[in-house]
Design a protein around this motif. Structure first.
Motif, PDB file in Angstrom:
ATOM      1  N   MET A 108       0.855  -1.167   0.000  1.00  0.00           N
ATOM      2  CA  MET A 108       0.000   0.000   0.000  1.00  0.00           C
ATOM      3  C   MET A 108       0.899   1.227   0.000  1.00  0.00           C
ATOM      4  O   MET A 108       1.918   1.255   0.678  1.00  0.00           O
ATOM      5  N   ALA A 109       0.509   2.235  -0.732  1.00  0.00           N
ATOM      6  CA  ALA A 109       1.271   3.477  -0.786  1.00  0.00           C
ATOM      7  C   ALA A 109       0.331   4.659  -0.594  1.00  0.00           C
ATOM      8  O   ALA A 109      -0.735   4.723  -1.209  1.00  0.00           O
ATOM      9  N   LEU A 110       0.725   5.570   0.278  1.00  0.00           N
ATOM     10  CA  LEU A 110      -0.008   6.811   0.486  1.00  0.00           C
ATOM     11  C   LEU A 110       0.924   7.950   0.097  1.00  0.00           C
ATOM     12  O   LEU A 110       2.079   7.984   0.523  1.00  0.00           O
ATOM     13  N   HIS A 111       0.418   8.869  -0.704  1.00  0.00           N
ATOM     14  CA  HIS A 111       1.255   9.955  -1.196  1.00  0.00           C
ATOM     15  C   HIS A 111       0.556  11.296  -0.986  1.00  0.00           C
ATOM     16  O   HIS A 111      -0.660  11.387  -1.049  1.00  0.00           O
ATOM     17  N   ASN A 112       1.374  12.321  -0.756  1.00  0.00           N
ATOM     18  CA  ASN A 112       0.891  13.695  -0.855  1.00  0.00           C
ATOM     19  C   ASN A 112       1.928  14.467  -1.664  1.00  0.00           C
ATOM     20  O   ASN A 112       2.824  13.865  -2.259  1.00  0.00           O
ATOM     21  N   GLU A 113       1.836  15.778  -1.674  1.00  0.00           N
ATOM     22  CA  GLU A 113       2.729  16.569  -2.512  1.00  0.00           C
ATOM     23  C   GLU A 113       4.193  16.444  -2.097  1.00  0.00           C
ATOM     24  O   GLU A 113       5.094  16.569  -2.922  1.00  0.00           O
ATOM     25  N   LYS A 114       4.448  16.199  -0.809  1.00  0.00           N
ATOM     26  CA  LYS A 114       5.817  16.229  -0.306  1.00  0.00           C
ATOM     27  C   LYS A 114       6.377  14.872   0.106  1.00  0.00           C
ATOM     28  O   LYS A 114       7.581  14.669   0.073  1.00  0.00           O
ATOM     29  N   LYS A 115       5.530  13.964   0.528  1.00  0.00           N
ATOM     30  CA  LYS A 115       6.029  12.711   1.105  1.00  0.00           C
ATOM     31  C   LYS A 115       5.205  11.524   0.634  1.00  0.00           C
ATOM     32  O   LYS A 115       4.086  11.666   0.160  1.00  0.00           O
ATOM     33  N   SER A 116       5.796  10.355   0.858  1.00  0.00           N
ATOM     34  CA  SER A 116       5.093   9.097   0.595  1.00  0.00           C
ATOM     35  C   SER A 116       5.292   8.175   1.789  1.00  0.00           C
ATOM     36  O   SER A 116       6.343   8.184   2.419  1.00  0.00           O
ATOM     37  N   ALA A 117       4.278   7.390   2.083  1.00  0.00           N
ATOM     38  CA  ALA A 117       4.368   6.355   3.112  1.00  0.00           C
ATOM     39  C   ALA A 117       4.116   5.027   2.416  1.00  0.00           C
ATOM     40  O   ALA A 117       3.082   4.835   1.762  1.00  0.00           O
ATOM     41  N   LEU A 118       5.077   4.121   2.540  1.00  0.00           N
ATOM     42  CA  LEU A 118       4.974   2.830   1.870  1.00  0.00           C
ATOM     43  C   LEU A 118       4.855   1.721   2.901  1.00  0.00           C
ATOM     44  O   LEU A 118       5.649   1.648   3.838  1.00  0.00           O
ATOM     45  N   LEU A 119       3.892   0.860   2.722  1.00  0.00           N
ATOM     46  CA  LEU A 119       3.694  -0.288   3.594  1.00  0.00           C
ATOM     47  C   LEU A 119       3.918  -1.536   2.742  1.00  0.00           C
ATOM     48  O   LEU A 119       3.187  -1.786   1.789  1.00  0.00           O
ATOM     49  N   TYR A 120       4.943  -2.291   3.081  1.00  0.00           N
ATOM     50  CA  TYR A 120       5.322  -3.442   2.268  1.00  0.00           C
ATOM     51  C   TYR A 120       4.694  -4.744   2.743  1.00  0.00           C
ATOM     52  O   TYR A 120       4.578  -5.688   1.983  1.00  0.00           O
ATOM     53  N   SER A 121       4.312  -4.800   4.010  1.00  0.00           N
ATOM     54  CA  SER A 121       3.778  -6.050   4.527  1.00  0.00           C
ATOM     55  C   SER A 121       2.795  -5.761   5.650  1.00  0.00           C
ATOM     56  O   SER A 121       3.101  -5.022   6.575  1.00  0.00           O
ATOM     57  N   ALA A 122       1.632  -6.345   5.578  1.00  0.00           N
ATOM     58  CA  ALA A 122       0.631  -6.197   6.639  1.00  0.00           C
ATOM     59  C   ALA A 122      -0.368  -7.334   6.523  1.00  0.00           C
ATOM     60  O   ALA A 122      -0.659  -7.824   5.430  1.00  0.00           O
ATOM     61  N   TRP A 123      -0.873  -7.748   7.655  1.00  0.00           N
ATOM     62  CA  TRP A 123      -1.879  -8.813   7.661  1.00  0.00           C
ATOM     63  C   TRP A 123      -3.241  -8.292   7.246  1.00  0.00           C
ATOM     64  O   TRP A 123      -4.017  -8.981   6.600  1.00  0.00           O
ATOM     65  N   ASP A 124      -3.516  -7.072   7.661  1.00  0.00           N
ATOM     66  CA  ASP A 124      -4.855  -6.540   7.454  1.00  0.00           C
ATOM     67  C   ASP A 124      -4.766  -5.030   7.297  1.00  0.00           C
ATOM     68  O   ASP A 124      -4.145  -4.349   8.101  1.00  0.00           O
ATOM     69  N   ILE A 125      -5.367  -4.521   6.242  1.00  0.00           N
ATOM     70  CA  ILE A 125      -5.394  -3.081   6.005  1.00  0.00           C
ATOM     71  C   ILE A 125      -6.850  -2.676   5.842  1.00  0.00           C
ATOM     72  O   ILE A 125      -7.595  -3.303   5.093  1.00  0.00           O
ATOM     73  N   GLU A 126      -7.238  -1.640   6.573  1.00  0.00           N
ATOM     74  CA  GLU A 126      -8.584  -1.103   6.430  1.00  0.00           C
ATOM     75  C   GLU A 126      -8.485   0.389   6.152  1.00  0.00           C
ATOM     76  O   GLU A 126      -7.740   1.094   6.821  1.00  0.00           O
ATOM     77  N   VAL A 127      -9.230   0.844   5.203  1.00  0.00           N
ATOM     78  CA  VAL A 127      -9.329   2.267   4.911  1.00  0.00           C
ATOM     79  C   VAL A 127     -10.713   2.686   5.379  1.00  0.00           C
ATOM     80  O   VAL A 127     -11.727   2.131   4.944  1.00  0.00           O
ATOM     81  N   LEU A 128     -10.742   3.659   6.312  1.00  0.00           N
ATOM     82  CA  LEU A 128     -11.993   4.067   6.943  1.00  0.00           C
ATOM     83  C   LEU A 128     -12.345   5.500   6.603  1.00  0.00           C
ATOM     84  O   LEU A 128     -11.461   6.344   6.435  1.00  0.00           O
ATOM     85  N   ARG A 129     -13.634   5.765   6.554  1.00  0.00           N
ATOM     86  CA  ARG A 129     -14.106   7.141   6.458  1.00  0.00           C
ATOM     87  C   ARG A 129     -14.028   7.735   7.866  1.00  0.00           C
ATOM     88  O   ARG A 129     -14.048   7.012   8.859  1.00  0.00           O
ATOM     89  N   ASP A 130     -13.927   9.049   7.955  1.00  0.00           N
ATOM     90  CA  ASP A 130     -13.782   9.716   9.251  1.00  0.00           C
ATOM     91  C   ASP A 130     -14.836   9.269  10.259  1.00  0.00           C
ATOM     92  O   ASP A 130     -14.522   9.023  11.425  1.00  0.00           O
ATOM     93  N   GLU A 131     -16.064   9.150   9.825  1.00  0.00           N
ATOM     94  CA  GLU A 131     -17.152   8.792  10.751  1.00  0.00           C
ATOM     95  C   GLU A 131     -17.082   7.335  11.223  1.00  0.00           C
ATOM     96  O   GLU A 131     -17.708   6.970  12.209  1.00  0.00           O
ATOM     97  N   GLU A 132     -16.312   6.500  10.545  1.00  0.00           N
ATOM     98  CA  GLU A 132     -16.161   5.093  10.931  1.00  0.00           C
ATOM     99  C   GLU A 132     -15.057   4.859  11.970  1.00  0.00           C
ATOM    100  O   GLU A 132     -15.046   3.843  12.655  1.00  0.00           O
ATOM    101  N   VAL A 133     -14.148   5.813  12.078  1.00  0.00           N
ATOM    102  CA  VAL A 133     -12.974   5.627  12.937  1.00  0.00           C
ATOM    103  C   VAL A 133     -13.343   5.368  14.406  1.00  0.00           C
ATOM    104  O   VAL A 133     -12.858   4.406  15.006  1.00  0.00           O
TER     105      VAL A 133
END
Length: 183
Positions: A1-26
């Protein structure tokens, strides 16, 4: 998984479980709902933190274990655990229930101030003026960064006693036997 913005990137190479949540679900997420307050993004008072220490969920647990519990306060890791207990003057074998009101207040202030200081300074938990003086003298970062963490057998900056290392919760912990004596 990769998250990017204008200045930085966050890379996740290994994970058992990834969830992307909407603000109201957090807030209702099963794991996140159990996490304690995040001192960097939530309004928490020292009085509220002191009351949390007295809560039946936390009051009978050793400080050395409690401070690593993300359900107590989010974001405290191993080095902050040692530093918080040192600044508060609390021995690692004590529990909140064993402490005086002054010790609990000192612990609350230490938690709040060191979490914020560490964030702002890139991990320096020592007194900022002392850290700067040591740095100016040519002391390496590892020698001025912390009060006690990773300073086994070195002299305490306050009393001169030898810093001791122990293991608690399967992780290394450092303390000053004089500044953090069991009273």
């Amino acid at each position: 998984m990769a998250l990017h913005n204008e200045k930085k990137s966050a890379l996740l190479y290994s994970a058992w479980d990834i969830e992307v949540l909407r603000d109201e679900e957090v807030p209702s997420h099963p794991f996140i709902s159990k996490v304690g307050p995040d001192l960097l993004s939530e309004h928490v008072t020292s009085g509220g933190l002191t009351e949390r220490m007295k809560d039946k969920r936390f009051r009978n647990r050793k400080w050395s274990i409690l401070l690593l519990d993300q359900g107590f306060v989010a974001g405290i890791g191993n080095y902050l655990r040692s530093e918080i207990m040192f600044v508060a003057g609390i021995h690692p074998s004590l529990r909140p229930v064993d402490c005086t009101e002054d010790q609990l207040n000192n612990a609350a202030h230490a938690v709040m101030s060191l979490v914020k200081q560490s964030y702002k300074t890139g991990g320096i938990t020592n007194d900022p003026d002392l850290a700067q003086k040591l740095k100016d003298k040519g002391v390496k970062r590892s020698g001025y960064r912390h009060w006690v963490f990773n300073r086994e057998a070195e002299s305490c900056f306050i009393c001169g006693s030898e810093i001791e290392k122990m293991v608690a919760a399967s992780r290394r912990l450092y303390h000053c036997p004089v500044c953090q004596s069991i009273k």
